[in-house]
Design an enzyme around this catalytic site. Structure first.
Site, PDB file in Angstrom:
ATOM      1  N   GLY A  41      79.359  80.740 -74.352  1.00 47.28           N
ATOM      2  CA  GLY A  41      78.127  79.981 -74.561  1.00 47.28           C
ATOM      3  C   GLY A  41      77.353  79.839 -73.272  1.00 47.28           C
ATOM      4  O   GLY A  41      76.280  79.228 -73.245  1.00 47.28           O
ATOM      5  N   THR A  59      74.866  80.167 -70.414  1.00 48.38           N
ATOM      6  CA  THR A  59      73.493  80.670 -70.427  1.00 48.38           C
ATOM      7  C   THR A  59      73.091  81.177 -69.041  1.00 48.38           C
ATOM      8  O   THR A  59      73.787  80.918 -68.053  1.00 48.38           O
ATOM      9  CB  THR A  59      72.507  79.564 -70.866  1.00 48.38           C
ATOM     10  OG1 THR A  59      72.650  78.464 -69.966  1.00 48.38           O
ATOM     11  CG2 THR A  59      72.775  79.108 -72.272  1.00 48.38           C
ATOM     12  N   MET A  74      75.172  77.549 -79.916  1.00 44.68           N
ATOM     13  CA  MET A  74      76.254  77.763 -80.881  1.00 44.68           C
ATOM     14  C   MET A  74      76.205  76.784 -82.045  1.00 44.68           C
ATOM     15  O   MET A  74      77.050  76.844 -82.924  1.00 44.68           O
ATOM     16  CB  MET A  74      77.604  77.597 -80.183  1.00 44.68           C
ATOM     17  CG  MET A  74      77.810  78.567 -79.075  1.00 44.68           C
ATOM     18  SD  MET A  74      79.188  79.630 -79.397  1.00 44.68           S
ATOM     19  CE  MET A  74      79.071  80.733 -78.005  1.00 44.68           C
ATOM     20  N   HIS A 116      62.732  66.992 -75.985  1.00 44.71           N
ATOM     21  CA  HIS A 116      63.989  66.799 -75.258  1.00 44.71           C
ATOM     22  C   HIS A 116      63.868  65.594 -74.338  1.00 44.71           C
ATOM     23  O   HIS A 116      62.771  65.100 -74.088  1.00 44.71           O
ATOM     24  CB  HIS A 116      64.356  68.048 -74.443  1.00 44.71           C
ATOM     25  CG  HIS A 116      64.932  69.163 -75.283  1.00 44.71           C
ATOM     26  ND1 HIS A 116      64.119  70.070 -75.934  1.00 44.71           N
ATOM     27  CD2 HIS A 116      66.204  69.480 -75.610  1.00 44.71           C
ATOM     28  CE1 HIS A 116      64.884  70.914 -76.618  1.00 44.71           C
ATOM     29  NE2 HIS A 116      66.154  70.574 -76.441  1.00 44.71           N
ATOM     30  N   LYS A 170      65.169  67.113 -68.669  1.00 45.18           N
ATOM     31  CA  LYS A 170      65.192  68.575 -68.887  1.00 45.18           C
ATOM     32  C   LYS A 170      64.179  69.241 -67.963  1.00 45.18           C
ATOM     33  O   LYS A 170      63.040  68.797 -67.865  1.00 45.18           O
ATOM     34  CB  LYS A 170      64.888  68.897 -70.349  1.00 45.18           C
ATOM     35  CG  LYS A 170      65.038  70.388 -70.671  1.00 45.18           C
ATOM     36  CD  LYS A 170      65.080  70.649 -72.160  1.00 45.18           C
ATOM     37  CE  LYS A 170      65.058  72.133 -72.484  1.00 45.18           C
ATOM     38  NZ  LYS A 170      66.223  72.855 -71.963  1.00 45.18           N
ATOM     39  N   GLY A 220      65.428  76.873 -74.797  1.00 42.43           N
ATOM     40  CA  GLY A 220      66.014  78.137 -75.256  1.00 42.43           C
ATOM     41  C   GLY A 220      66.057  78.200 -76.774  1.00 42.43           C
ATOM     42  O   GLY A 220      65.879  79.269 -77.366  1.00 42.43           O
TER      43      GLY A 220
HETATM   44  P1  NAD Z   1      78.987  71.724 -66.700  1.00 44.73           P
HETATM   45  O1  NAD Z   1      78.351  71.947 -65.380  1.00 44.73           O
HETATM   46  O2  NAD Z   1      79.241  70.336 -67.171  1.00 44.73           O
HETATM   47  O3  NAD Z   1      80.396  72.494 -66.761  1.00 44.73           O
HETATM   48  C1  NAD Z   1      80.613  73.787 -66.254  1.00 44.73           C
HETATM   49  C2  NAD Z   1      82.075  73.862 -65.792  1.00 44.73           C
HETATM   50  O4  NAD Z   1      82.356  75.222 -65.436  1.00 44.73           O
HETATM   51  C3  NAD Z   1      82.367  72.983 -64.557  1.00 44.73           C
HETATM   52  O5  NAD Z   1      83.509  72.185 -64.772  1.00 44.73           O
HETATM   53  C4  NAD Z   1      82.582  74.011 -63.457  1.00 44.73           C
HETATM   54  O6  NAD Z   1      83.532  73.591 -62.480  1.00 44.73           O
HETATM   55  C5  NAD Z   1      83.111  75.199 -64.241  1.00 44.73           C
HETATM   56  N1  NAD Z   1      82.930  76.469 -63.529  1.00 44.73           N
HETATM   57  C6  NAD Z   1      81.778  76.997 -63.060  1.00 44.73           C
HETATM   58  N2  NAD Z   1      82.038  78.158 -62.432  1.00 44.73           N
HETATM   59  C7  NAD Z   1      83.379  78.363 -62.517  1.00 44.73           C
HETATM   60  C8  NAD Z   1      84.256  79.377 -62.053  1.00 44.73           C
HETATM   61  N3  NAD Z   1      83.797  80.418 -61.364  1.00 44.73           N
HETATM   62  N4  NAD Z   1      85.568  79.266 -62.337  1.00 44.73           N
HETATM   63  C9  NAD Z   1      86.053  78.207 -63.025  1.00 44.73           C
HETATM   64  N5  NAD Z   1      85.275  77.198 -63.478  1.00 44.73           N
HETATM   65  C10 NAD Z   1      83.952  77.291 -63.224  1.00 44.73           C
HETATM   66  O7  NAD Z   1      78.064  72.500 -67.738  1.00 44.73           O
HETATM   67  P2  NAD Z   1      78.022  72.387 -69.333  1.00 44.73           P
HETATM   68  O8  NAD Z   1      76.971  71.407 -69.728  1.00 44.73           O
HETATM   69  O9  NAD Z   1      79.406  72.227 -69.863  1.00 44.73           O
HETATM   70  O10 NAD Z   1      77.453  73.831 -69.696  1.00 44.73           O
HETATM   71  C11 NAD Z   1      78.139  74.999 -69.311  1.00 44.73           C
HETATM   72  C12 NAD Z   1      77.335  76.222 -69.720  1.00 44.73           C
HETATM   73  O11 NAD Z   1      77.171  76.245 -71.150  1.00 44.73           O
HETATM   74  C13 NAD Z   1      75.902  76.266 -69.171  1.00 44.73           C
HETATM   75  O12 NAD Z   1      75.574  77.609 -68.922  1.00 44.73           O
HETATM   76  C14 NAD Z   1      75.064  75.702 -70.306  1.00 44.73           C
HETATM   77  O13 NAD Z   1      73.729  76.105 -70.261  1.00 44.73           O
HETATM   78  C15 NAD Z   1      75.780  76.291 -71.471  1.00 44.73           C
HETATM   79  N6  NAD Z   1      75.588  75.630 -72.774  1.00 44.73           N
HETATM   80  C16 NAD Z   1      75.533  76.427 -73.863  1.00 44.73           C
HETATM   81  C17 NAD Z   1      75.473  75.882 -75.128  1.00 44.73           C
HETATM   82  C18 NAD Z   1      75.502  76.801 -76.318  1.00 44.73           C
HETATM   83  O14 NAD Z   1      75.456  76.318 -77.447  1.00 44.73           O
HETATM   84  N7  NAD Z   1      75.638  78.106 -76.105  1.00 44.73           N
HETATM   85  C19 NAD Z   1      75.452  74.496 -75.292  1.00 44.73           C
HETATM   86  C20 NAD Z   1      75.519  73.683 -74.161  1.00 44.73           C
HETATM   87  C21 NAD Z   1      75.605  74.265 -72.890  1.00 44.73           C
END
Ligand code: NAD
Length: 258
Positions: free
Chosen positions: A90, A92, A118, A148, A152, A158
């Protein structure tokens, strides 16, 4: 048999939400959480001694759910391709060409799916928006309004672009037909354009409305998100799907049977 789940980005907002739901699901066996700090899921406030690792484990047949960061995605996909692990991402902000290349490598060995949103309802809205635009034809004006929270930083969302893209693809138009807001002397509305409008206010999680307006009638297609759990639920549904689907590239439309 329970699916074997590895959560990459486990300590993040989405990682915690997904792990919380997965722990309560008897059809899911969590192999490990992966993030920047080792320990157990108890460190995340979850009632489980499942390990937290700083590198992905080698577990052929398991599914990796990745919600981390665009910079981490290529290595996650390469690991899945190398060890025959399915991937649901997921994350982005990954360049589309890079994402396609990485997912193709995974898809040769196991199930691979990436989706910028998702949430189950949102993916159904994408499909219905496309069907409405196609069925209603050129005489209906389409405008998309999203709202939002006031923190934001980007617009349009998106998801709003996802609705627009679904409509554009269904009606043979391109992003050149999107108009961001309107201001000043714009002249009359150009037939075929799609207005994109962003409201930023309070703590709104995410509202999207697509207007389809013809002479004398209108259809409003709306989606309101109440919380982040909708993304977690969709990710787990996708994980169950790819675990059973075998090698190949899949979309949320496949998962939802749309
Ligand atoms: P967040 O910053 O709260 O969490 C990201 C986590 O990933 C952190 O704990 C960080 O330490 C970890 N991380 C980053 N790089 C890493 C690496 N190289 N190795 C190990 N761990 C690593 O962010 P979030 O709100 O949980 O969102 C995460 C991603 O998901 C973003 O890209 C966000 O845009 C996306 N997102 C997608 C959807 C969807 O429906 N597809 C919904 C919400 C968020």
């Amino acid at each position: 048999m329970a699916i074997q789940l590895v959560m990459h980005g486990a300590a993040g907002r989405m990682g915690r939400s997904i792990l919380g739901l997965a722990l309560a699901d008897p059809g899911i066996a969590i192999v490990a959480g992966v993030d920047r700090q080792a320990g157990t899921l108890r460190d995340l406030g979850l009632a489980s001694d499942v390990p937290m690792l700083t590198a992905l484990p080698e577990k052929p047949g398991a599914v990796v759910i990745d919600f981390s960061h665009a910079t981490a995605f290529p290595a996650v996909a390469a690991h899945c391709a190398r060890h025959g692990m399915a991937l649901v991402s997921g994350t982005t902000g990954v360049a589309p060409a890079d994402q396609d290349r990485a997912l193709a490598a995974v898809a040769a060995k196991a199930g691979a799916l990436a989706a910028p949103n998702m949430a189950i309802g949102v993916n159904v809205v994408f499909r219905i928006a496309a069907q409405l635009a196609k069925a209603l034809g050129d005489d209906f004006d389409i405008e998309i309004v999203e709202a939002h929270h006031n923190q934001k930083v980007d617009a349009p969302s998106g998801t709003a672009l996802g609705i627009a893209d679904a409509i554009l693809a269904a009606t043979g138009r391109t992003r050149a037909d999107l108009v961001d807001g309107r201001h000043g002397h714009t002249g009359p509305r150009r037939k075929g354009e799609i207005g994109m409008h962003a409201l930023r206010m309070g703590d709104v999680v995410g509202d999207h409305t697509a207007y389809f307006v013809g002479g004398g009638e209108r259809i409003l297609l709306g989606h309101v998100a109440h919380g982040r759990e909708i993304f977690a639920r969709g990710a787990l549904r996708a994980a169950r799907f790819v675990a059973g689907a075998g090698p190949g590239r899949y979309t949320m439309a496949d998962v939802l049977g749309l």
